[in-house]
Design a protein around this motif. Sequence first.
Motif, PDB file in Angstrom:
ATOM      1  N   GLU A  10       0.831  -1.209   0.000  1.00 43.83           N
ATOM      2  CA  GLU A  10       0.000   0.000   0.000  1.00 43.83           C
ATOM      3  C   GLU A  10       0.867   1.261   0.000  1.00 43.83           C
ATOM      4  N   ASN A  11       1.943   1.244   0.773  1.00 41.94           N
ATOM      5  CA  ASN A  11       2.804   2.421   0.880  1.00 41.94           C
ATOM      6  C   ASN A  11       3.604   2.686  -0.397  1.00 41.94           C
ATOM      7  N   ASN A  12       3.847   1.644  -1.182  1.00 40.26           N
ATOM      8  CA  ASN A  12       4.729   1.792  -2.343  1.00 40.26           C
ATOM      9  C   ASN A  12       4.016   1.771  -3.690  1.00 40.26           C
ATOM     10  N   ARG A  13       2.726   1.567  -3.686  1.00 42.69           N
ATOM     11  CA  ARG A  13       2.001   1.491  -4.954  1.00 42.69           C
ATOM     12  C   ARG A  13       2.101   2.799  -5.739  1.00 42.69           C
ATOM     13  N   LYS A  14       2.223   3.893  -5.041  1.00 42.08           N
ATOM     14  CA  LYS A  14       2.291   5.193  -5.720  1.00 42.08           C
ATOM     15  C   LYS A  14       3.512   5.322  -6.621  1.00 42.08           C
ATOM     16  N   TYR A  15       4.559   4.545  -6.350  1.00 37.77           N
ATOM     17  CA  TYR A  15       5.789   4.661  -7.134  1.00 37.77           C
ATOM     18  C   TYR A  15       5.684   4.017  -8.512  1.00 37.77           C
ATOM     19  N   SER A  17       3.908   4.969 -10.770  1.00 40.57           N
ATOM     20  CA  SER A  17       3.738   6.059 -11.740  1.00 40.57           C
ATOM     21  C   SER A  17       5.070   6.666 -12.166  1.00 40.57           C
ATOM     22  N   GLU A  18       6.160   6.293 -11.499  1.00 41.56           N
ATOM     23  CA  GLU A  18       7.459   6.902 -11.797  1.00 41.56           C
ATOM     24  C   GLU A  18       8.210   6.209 -12.934  1.00 41.56           C
ATOM     25  N   ASP A  34       0.312  -0.107 -13.178  1.00 43.16           N
ATOM     26  CA  ASP A  34      -0.113   0.055 -11.789  1.00 43.16           C
ATOM     27  C   ASP A  34      -0.076  -1.247 -10.986  1.00 43.16           C
TER      28      ASP A  34
END
Length: 305
Positions: A10-15, A17-18, A34
């Motif tokens: 959950e904490n790393n899913r945002k990455y 997009s990089e 994603d």
Amino acid sequence: MKYILDEIIENNRKYTSEGNVATYIPELAKGNRDDLGVCVIDMENNTYKSGDYDRKFTIQSVSKPISLALAIMDNGKENVFSKVGMEPSGDPFNSIMKLETVKPSIPYNPMINAGAIVITSMIKGKDNDEKLDRMLNFFRRLSCNPTLEVNKDVYMSEKITGDRNRAIAYLLKSEGIIDGDIEGILDLYFKQCAIEVTVEDLARMGANLASYGIDISNGERIVSEDIARTVKTFMVTCGMYDASGEFAINVGIPSKSGVGGGIMCSVPKKLGIGVFGPSLDKKGNSVAGIRVLKDISRRASLSIF
């Protein structure tokens, strides 16, 4: 462990997009950037999964340590390493430069494309069908998954667009490093890279290497302790392409990545880990996958250094 993995995913899913999915193999461009999943298997065969762990993807360069183990079993270490070196190259995985500028022209290590093609050429069998059967059966045994197969769409996509690998292979043949039919060798190599897996398959292979070649599910030996140690050493020094040094410092786990988004990890005598995140950085490694492994390593004190 399951709660920890859920939190890390959950904490790393945002990455995700990089980075971007690989596009030089057209079929890989269809991946979902994603996606992010992980599986951890310990030496007692306990299995923990989180995120998009059920996604199937092609193994790509994560296959290289496994084919190396088979080639050593077929030929012995001395023969294998007379044709492939043992040192990090410091170059991109598909580089051709040092094959021309450094003599003799043996590839620096088995984890770059040039070295992996040589390794595949050393798999024994009377023809490509037998070689593929032996290879698939070895991957199935190490992953404890008898259903592993080649993804035909990805295989054909790689074969049609694999001109750089052809250039590497023909150069190797001109230097006397590879014997035999180049197109046949490349066909087997493309199929090897297109074997379809999940993170659990990678974690299982990593766990069986972590146990120094013993199948943790039944106690049977799959590869020798020496081969398992050799393979894990290459994963430390060369497994993350030309980002292996940085990864060793930040994560410290023997690992091998692939442009399909997978990473296989083997923590000696402790764990096997499989990660999938097809959004890649410029060096071909999963952006969010590396973040996940960094957090797992830190939380569980897994660095071997």
